[in-house]
Design a protein around this motif. Structure first.
Motif, short mmCIF file in Angstrom:
data_model
loop_
_atom_site.label_atom_id
_atom_site.label_comp_id
_atom_site.label_asym_id
_atom_site.label_seq_id
_atom_site.Cartn_x
_atom_site.Cartn_y
_atom_site.Cartn_z
N ALA A 1 0.54 -1.54 0.22
CA ALA A 1 0.34 0.37 -0.01
C ALA A 1 0.89 1.11 0.26
CB ALA A 1 -0.93 -0.34 1.48
N TYR A 2 2.28 1.09 0.49
CA TYR A 2 2.85 2.42 0.77
C TYR A 2 3.81 2.43 -0.78
CZ TYR A 2 6.60 5.49 2.66
OH TYR A 2 7.46 6.44 2.42
N ALA A 3 3.94 1.66 -1.12
CA ALA A 3 4.85 1.72 -2.19
C ALA A 3 3.90 2.29 -3.61
CB ALA A 3 5.20 0.24 -2.91
N ARG A 4 2.53 1.27 -4.07
CA ARG A 4 1.70 2.03 -4.52
C ARG A 4 1.15 3.67 -4.04
NH1 ARG A 4 -1.75 -3.81 -5.17
NH2 ARG A 4 -0.76 -4.11 -7.26
N SER A 5 0.46 4.18 -3.01
CA SER A 5 0.77 5.41 -2.74
C SER A 5 2.32 6.33 -2.53
CB SER A 5 1.12 6.05 -1.30
OG SER A 5 2.24 5.86 -0.43
N LEU A 6 3.07 5.67 -3.06
CA LEU A 6 4.66 7.04 -3.98
C LEU A 6 4.00 6.69 -5.47
CD1 LEU A 6 6.96 5.65 -1.69
CD2 LEU A 6 5.38 7.76 -1.31
N GLY A 7 2.49 6.20 -5.54
CA GLY A 7 3.53 5.39 -7.84
C GLY A 7 4.34 5.03 -7.80
N ARG A 8 4.84 3.82 -7.20
CA ARG A 8 6.03 2.65 -7.51
C ARG A 8 5.04 1.25 -8.52
NH1 ARG A 8 8.01 6.06 -5.58
NH2 ARG A 8 10.00 6.36 -4.01
N PRO A 9 5.75 0.98 -9.67
CA PRO A 9 4.77 -0.06 -10.00
C PRO A 9 5.10 -1.93 -9.08
CG PRO A 9 6.64 0.60 -11.38
CD PRO A 9 7.05 1.55 -9.77
N VAL A 10 3.94 -2.00 -8.91
CA VAL A 10 4.65 -3.42 -7.95
C VAL A 10 4.60 -4.86 -8.49
CG1 VAL A 10 3.58 -4.67 -5.52
CG2 VAL A 10 3.49 -1.94 -5.96
N ARG A 11 5.58 -5.34 -8.32
CA ARG A 11 5.11 -6.68 -8.81
C ARG A 11 5.58 -7.84 -7.67
NH1 ARG A 11 10.54 -8.16 -11.85
NH2 ARG A 11 11.35 -6.50 -10.37
N PHE A 12 4.48 -8.81 -8.52
CA PHE A 12 4.55 -10.74 -7.83
C PHE A 12 5.41 -11.74 -8.62
CE2 PHE A 12 1.05 -7.23 -6.40
CZ PHE A 12 1.16 -6.95 -5.09
N THR A 13 5.86 -12.22 -7.40
CA THR A 13 6.91 -13.86 -7.75
C THR A 13 4.62 -15.04 -8.30
OG1 THR A 13 6.60 -14.35 -5.82
CG2 THR A 13 8.43 -13.31 -6.95
N HIS A 14 4.72 -14.17 -7.00
CA HIS A 14 2.63 -15.40 -7.61
C HIS A 14 1.87 -14.17 -7.44
CE1 HIS A 14 5.80 -17.57 -5.58
NE2 HIS A 14 5.09 -18.54 -6.10
N PRO A 15 1.41 -13.81 -9.16
CA PRO A 15 0.40 -12.54 -9.03
C PRO A 15 -0.93 -12.80 -8.22
CG PRO A 15 1.83 -12.99 -10.95
CD PRO A 15 1.82 -14.30 -9.85
N GLN A 16 -0.75 -14.50 -7.90
CA GLN A 16 -2.43 -14.44 -7.09
C GLN A 16 -3.08 -13.82 -5.92
OE1 GLN A 16 -0.26 -17.07 -7.97
NE2 GLN A 16 0.16 -18.12 -6.41
N VAL A 17 -1.89 -13.43 -5.19
CA VAL A 17 -1.70 -13.26 -3.80
C VAL A 17 -1.48 -11.31 -3.69
CG1 VAL A 17 -0.43 -14.44 -2.49
CG2 VAL A 17 0.91 -12.70 -3.57
N ASP A 18 -1.87 -10.57 -4.75
CA ASP A 18 -1.82 -9.16 -5.16
C ASP A 18 -3.38 -8.50 -3.96
OD1 ASP A 18 -1.96 -6.65 -5.68
OD2 ASP A 18 -2.24 -7.04 -8.12
N PRO A 19 -3.02 -8.13 -2.89
CA PRO A 19 -4.42 -7.70 -3.05
C PRO A 19 -5.29 -6.66 -3.59
CG PRO A 19 -2.38 -6.91 -1.80
CD PRO A 19 -1.92 -7.52 -2.70
N ASP A 20 -4.87 -6.03 -4.68
CA ASP A 20 -5.65 -5.44 -5.01
C ASP A 20 -5.93 -5.60 -6.63
OD1 ASP A 20 -5.29 -3.83 -2.95
OD2 ASP A 20 -3.66 -2.77 -3.94
N ALA A 21 -6.22 -7.22 -6.64
CA ALA A 21 -6.38 -8.32 -7.56
C ALA A 21 -8.10 -8.41 -7.84
CB ALA A 21 -5.45 -9.65 -8.41
#
Length: 129
Positions: free
Chosen positions: A109-129
């Protein structure tokens, strides 16, 4: 005559990184239960030409630095603050592992609030997906 707009510290950092021709900086986030996976991600990101920063302490493993519960709690708070600084420094975030706990969720959440792109090794766990 209008005055020139002053740059924010974040804009100054971005300009400095560009002037220095620094490679992209990736911060690895995730539960420290995935330290082996973080090391592998570090290897792959480094091989791809990126600068990598990641958690440096695994407080789930015994160590004299955090053997005292009171000191461990204070250290955890300092490490959380340090990791947020790593997120501010980075150009993007890589979340490692197939589990997202409260700390990692807050980091995302903090990274996204700063506009940082966020990648996941397991995209299914993305809390905003």
């Amino acid at each position: 005559m209008p005055y020139p707009r002053l740059l924010t510290p974040e804009e100054k950092l971005a300009d400095a990184k560009e002037l220095l021709s620094l490679p992209r900086i990736v911060v690895i986030c995730g539960s420290t239960r995935f330290m082996a996976e973080m090391a592998e991600a570090d290897l792959r990101e480094t091989e791809a030409g990126r600068i990598v920063v990641k958690p440096g302490c695994d407080m789930k493993s015994p160590h004299p630095l955090w053997s005292d519960p009171v000191e461990a709690q204070a250290l955890k708070a300092r490490l959380d603050t340090l990791h947020r600084a790593k997120i501010r420094l980075a150009d993007e975030v890589l979340v490692v592992g197939d589990y997202i706990g409260d700390s990692t969720r807050a980091e995302i959440a903090y990274a996204r609030s700063l506009g940082r792109p966020v990648r996941f090794t397991h995209p299914q766990v993305d809390p905003d997906a």
